[in-house]
Design a protein around this motif. Structure first.
Motif, PDB file in Angstrom:
ATOM      1  N   UNK A  45       0.844  -1.195   0.000  1.00  0.00           N
ATOM      2  CA  UNK A  45       0.000   0.000   0.000  1.00  0.00           C
ATOM      3  C   UNK A  45       0.878   1.243   0.000  1.00  0.00           C
ATOM      4  N   UNK A  46       0.665   2.156  -0.952  1.00  0.00           N
ATOM      5  CA  UNK A  46       1.487   3.369  -0.986  1.00  0.00           C
ATOM      6  C   UNK A  46       1.235   4.303   0.188  1.00  0.00           C
ATOM      7  N   UNK A  47       0.141   4.077   0.923  1.00  0.00           N
ATOM      8  CA  UNK A  47      -0.175   4.943   2.063  1.00  0.00           C
ATOM      9  C   UNK A  47       0.376   4.405   3.380  1.00  0.00           C
ATOM     10  N   UNK A  48       0.960   3.223   3.358  1.00  0.00           N
ATOM     11  CA  UNK A  48       1.419   2.611   4.602  1.00  0.00           C
ATOM     12  C   UNK A  48       2.669   3.319   5.125  1.00  0.00           C
ATOM     13  N   UNK A  49       2.552   3.868   6.320  1.00  0.00           N
ATOM     14  CA  UNK A  49       3.676   4.613   6.895  1.00  0.00           C
ATOM     15  C   UNK A  49       4.812   3.696   7.309  1.00  0.00           C
ATOM     16  N   UNK A  50       4.476   2.492   7.755  1.00  0.00           N
ATOM     17  CA  UNK A  50       5.532   1.579   8.196  1.00  0.00           C
ATOM     18  C   UNK A  50       5.849   0.511   7.139  1.00  0.00           C
ATOM     19  N   UNK A  51       5.175   0.585   5.997  1.00  0.00           N
ATOM     20  CA  UNK A  51       5.452  -0.349   4.916  1.00  0.00           C
ATOM     21  C   UNK A  51       4.928  -1.752   5.128  1.00  0.00           C
ATOM     22  N   UNK A  52       4.085  -1.937   6.145  1.00  0.00           N
ATOM     23  CA  UNK A  52       3.649  -3.295   6.484  1.00  0.00           C
ATOM     24  C   UNK A  52       2.383  -3.728   5.763  1.00  0.00           C
ATOM     25  N   UNK A  53       1.619  -2.780   5.203  1.00  0.00           N
ATOM     26  CA  UNK A  53       0.294  -3.106   4.678  1.00  0.00           C
ATOM     27  C   UNK A  53       0.374  -3.514   3.207  1.00  0.00           C
ATOM     28  N   UNK A  54      -0.207  -4.654   2.914  1.00  0.00           N
ATOM     29  CA  UNK A  54      -0.332  -5.150   1.541  1.00  0.00           C
ATOM     30  C   UNK A  54      -1.793  -5.057   1.144  1.00  0.00           C
ATOM     31  N   UNK A  55      -2.060  -4.570  -0.060  1.00  0.00           N
ATOM     32  CA  UNK A  55      -3.427  -4.466  -0.548  1.00  0.00           C
ATOM     33  C   UNK A  55      -3.595  -5.337  -1.785  1.00  0.00           C
TER      34      UNK A  55
ATOM     35  N   UNK B  52      -8.681  -6.223  -0.209  1.00  0.00           N
ATOM     36  CA  UNK B  52      -8.225  -6.584   1.141  1.00  0.00           C
ATOM     37  C   UNK B  52      -6.961  -5.806   1.481  1.00  0.00           C
ATOM     38  N   UNK B  53      -7.009  -5.083   2.622  1.00  0.00           N
ATOM     39  CA  UNK B  53      -5.828  -4.421   3.171  1.00  0.00           C
ATOM     40  C   UNK B  53      -5.408  -5.184   4.426  1.00  0.00           C
ATOM     41  N   UNK B  54      -4.148  -5.570   4.514  1.00  0.00           N
ATOM     42  CA  UNK B  54      -3.718  -6.359   5.667  1.00  0.00           C
ATOM     43  C   UNK B  54      -2.237  -6.171   5.938  1.00  0.00           C
ATOM     44  N   UNK B  55      -1.915  -6.028   7.223  1.00  0.00           N
ATOM     45  CA  UNK B  55      -0.514  -6.100   7.648  1.00  0.00           C
ATOM     46  C   UNK B  55      -0.283  -7.403   8.411  1.00  0.00           C
ATOM     47  N   UNK B  56      -1.354  -8.209   8.522  1.00  0.00           N
ATOM     48  CA  UNK B  56      -1.243  -9.511   9.178  1.00  0.00           C
ATOM     49  C   UNK B  56      -0.678 -10.531   8.195  1.00  0.00           C
ATOM     50  N   UNK B  57      -0.307 -11.683   8.714  1.00  0.00           N
ATOM     51  CA  UNK B  57       0.232 -12.760   7.903  1.00  0.00           C
ATOM     52  C   UNK B  57      -0.509 -14.048   8.246  1.00  0.00           C
TER      53      UNK B  57
ATOM     54  N   UNK C 213      -4.815   2.684   7.069  1.00  0.00           N
ATOM     55  CA  UNK C 213      -4.626   3.066   8.481  1.00  0.00           C
ATOM     56  C   UNK C 213      -5.287   2.056   9.416  1.00  0.00           C
ATOM     57  N   UNK C 214      -6.455   1.584   9.064  1.00  0.00           N
ATOM     58  CA  UNK C 214      -7.122   0.578   9.894  1.00  0.00           C
ATOM     59  C   UNK C 214      -6.326  -0.715   9.913  1.00  0.00           C
ATOM     60  N   UNK C 215      -5.724  -1.079   8.776  1.00  0.00           N
ATOM     61  CA  UNK C 215      -4.893  -2.288   8.727  1.00  0.00           C
ATOM     62  C   UNK C 215      -3.661  -2.111   9.603  1.00  0.00           C
ATOM     63  N   UNK C 216      -3.081  -0.914   9.613  1.00  0.00           N
ATOM     64  CA  UNK C 216      -1.929  -0.663  10.485  1.00  0.00           C
ATOM     65  C   UNK C 216      -2.304  -0.763  11.960  1.00  0.00           C
ATOM     66  N   UNK C 217      -3.586  -0.537  12.275  1.00  0.00           N
ATOM     67  CA  UNK C 217      -4.022  -0.633  13.673  1.00  0.00           C
ATOM     68  C   UNK C 217      -4.188  -2.078  14.125  1.00  0.00           C
ATOM     69  N   UNK C 218      -4.184  -3.027  13.173  1.00  0.00           N
ATOM     70  CA  UNK C 218      -4.304  -4.438  13.533  1.00  0.00           C
ATOM     71  C   UNK C 218      -5.492  -5.155  12.940  1.00  0.00           C
ATOM     72  N   UNK C 219      -6.283  -4.466  12.105  1.00  0.00           N
ATOM     73  CA  UNK C 219      -7.427  -5.096  11.457  1.00  0.00           C
ATOM     74  C   UNK C 219      -7.051  -5.606  10.074  1.00  0.00           C
TER      75      UNK C 219
END
Length: 495
Positions: A18-28, A91-96, A126-132
């Motif tokens: 995701x280009x908006x991910x501040x920590x680079x963890x979110x994949x869309x 789907x936006x997710x930083x989970x694995x 942003x919601x994905x970065x929060x853990x959703x």
């Protein structure tokens, strides 16, 4: 997850960072098919399974929205040249895989006639970065999704949403989500959809919690839906039968709908839509408030509420409307079936308010606020847990005339204040206090989706406990809305 590739029941899909991910963890993963294109043999039918594919499907760009016209703010850019493959989700997710993160499935709004999960306001980063794990769903709108077609199911848009929820149940583990901890969420028509899903037999067991912002109270009976369908067929110049309607292009159907709306009495205010959920068929056999009050959704936790000045979006931004004569108020009160002293009551709650402000207050209650409050009360009566909020933070543009209007809560809840919508709503851009409010709302959504507790007391049969989102926030032991008394005898049943 290798190269952002996930295996689904339809085949493998490739996403992108995701280009908006501040920590680079979110994949869309954008526009994954959850059902077949609803045209050709599938026109006006319940959603059919999407055809599986070989190899890896590229899901790095958004696909087409459902057919629609740009009648409202937030309409997606659709054209007749686009593919009909619109029943997709993102789907936006930083989970694995193996994380089992809580899942939030977003149903977009748009008066049941416009919208798409690809709108920038609904970016789930942003919601994905929060853990959703965030899932945005496209579904059929307008006549394609909610028009009555003889011999075909009503509420096809709701059936699309249910198909998407089944896809989530079967596939979300691959994105790090927990299929046993799904929250379905929406605003405006999306919130109306959520409430219908709470009452829909086929949606039972597909989600554990529900978030409904600014719930519209407009639903119609199968008889009314048939009357509207007949008028649209007549405007299109075809017999009112499934085969003839299905032979029309989506553009021809949209033209016919526009003709019907243009010819409809509006009481001085242009109607947005003649489409809403249809009550009385197998997809939605009972009016949702009645089903919920009986305990039909008692096992679903509910987070609901509305904005302080809902209708100002439409009078101050959406349409050029002159409202300065007393007769307008009397006509409105009569049309809504309010008590004879309704204007006196509203004037008592808004001392010295001009006609326009009173009109907006009454219309806000008529379209969103009263139904939302009744929803929370019905859910408590039915044995469910309900958490209520009032969004009261105000926009600063247009001399403050928008106030806390309809939709203003969305960039806060999604954490997208830095987008174009957020920039438009605040002179000079949102301030630190607005970003802080956004962070609190994101945390409340995350905590509610994860545990069923957004961070304030649940409502009881005695009172709706109210979280006021503002700068700063407040907590009220009960909903203070004196004008609700004039609505006590007004039925909100489908018309």
């Amino acid at each position: 997850m290798t190269e952002n590739v996930v295996t689904t029941t339809g085949g493998r899909v490739r996403g992108t960072d995701s280009p908006r991910s501040e920590d680079g963890s979110v994949i869309v993963h954008r526009s994954i098919p959850y059902a077949a294109a609803p045209f050709g043999e599938h026109r006006f039918a319940a959603p059919a399974p999407a055809a599986p594919w070989d190899g890896v499907r590229d899901c790095t760009a958004f696909g087409p929205p459902a057919p629609q016209r740009p009648h409202l703010v937030g309409a997606a850019a659709w054209s007749p040249e686009m593919s009909g493959d619109c029943l997709t989700l993102s789907v936006w997710s930083s989970a694995r895989p193996g994380d089992r993160a809580p899942v939030l499935v977003w149903i977009h709004g748009g008066a049941y006639i416009v919208g798409a999960s690809s709108e920038p306001a609904y970016d789930g980063t942003r919601l994905a970065e929060s853990g959703l794990v965030v899932v945005g769903v496209n579904y059929r709108v307008g006549f394609e999704g909610f028009g009555h077609v003889p011999g075909r199911p009503d509420n096809r848009g709701l059936l699309d949403q249910i198909a998407a929820l089944r896809w989530v149940r079967d596939n979300i583990e691959g994105f790090g989500g927990d299929p046993g901890n799904v929250t379905v969420a929406g605003e405006s028509a999306g919130a109306g959809s959520v409430v219908c899903l709470m009452a829909a037999p086929d949606a039972r067991g597909l989600f554990r919690r529900a978030i409904a912002h600014s719930v519209p109270g407009d639903m119609i009976t199968t008889g009314t839906a048939r009357f509207i369908g007949e008028r649209i067929a007549r405007a299109a110049g075809v017999p009112y039968e499934a085969e003839s309607l299905a032979a029309l292009s989506p553009e021809k159907v949209l033209d016919a709908v526009d003709a019907v709306l243009a010819d409809s009495p509006s009481g001085g205010f242009k109607p947005f839509t003649c489409f809403t959920p249809v009550v009385g068929g197998p997809e939605l056999p009972e009016e949702p408030l009645a089903a919920i009050a009986r305990g039909g959704a008692a096992g679903v936790d509910l987070l609901t509420g509305h904005n302080a000045h809902e209708f100002r979006l439409f009078t101050e931004l959406g349409q050029e409307v002159r409202i300065d004569e007393e007769e307008v108020l009397h006509a409105l009160v009569s049309r809504l079936g309010l008590r004879k002293d309704a204007l006196e009551v509203y004037r008592g709650t808004l001392p010295g308010a001009p006609v326009r402000e009173l009109f907006n207050a009454i219309q806000s209650d008529a379209m969103f606020c009263e139904y939302t409050a009744r929803l929370a009360e019905a859910h408590v009566d039915g044995g469910g847990r309900a958490f209520f909020f009032l969004f009261a933070a105000r926009s600063t543009v247009l001399g403050g005339r928008l106030g806390a209007c309809h939709g203003l809560d969305l960039p806060f809840a999604f954490g997208n204040l830095d987008g174009d919508f957020g920039a438009f709503l605040f002179e000079g851009g949102p301030g630190e206090e607005h970003h802080a409010l956004s962070a609190r709302m994101i945390a409340a959504w995350r905590d509610f989706a994860a545990t069923g507790d957004p961070g304030w007391p649940a409502s009881t049969s005695a009172a709706l406990s109210v979280k006021e989102w503002n700068t700063p926030d407040a907590l009220h032991p009960e909903l203070v809305a004196p004008a609700r008394a004039v609505w006590a005898e007004v039925s909100l049943a489908p018309k």
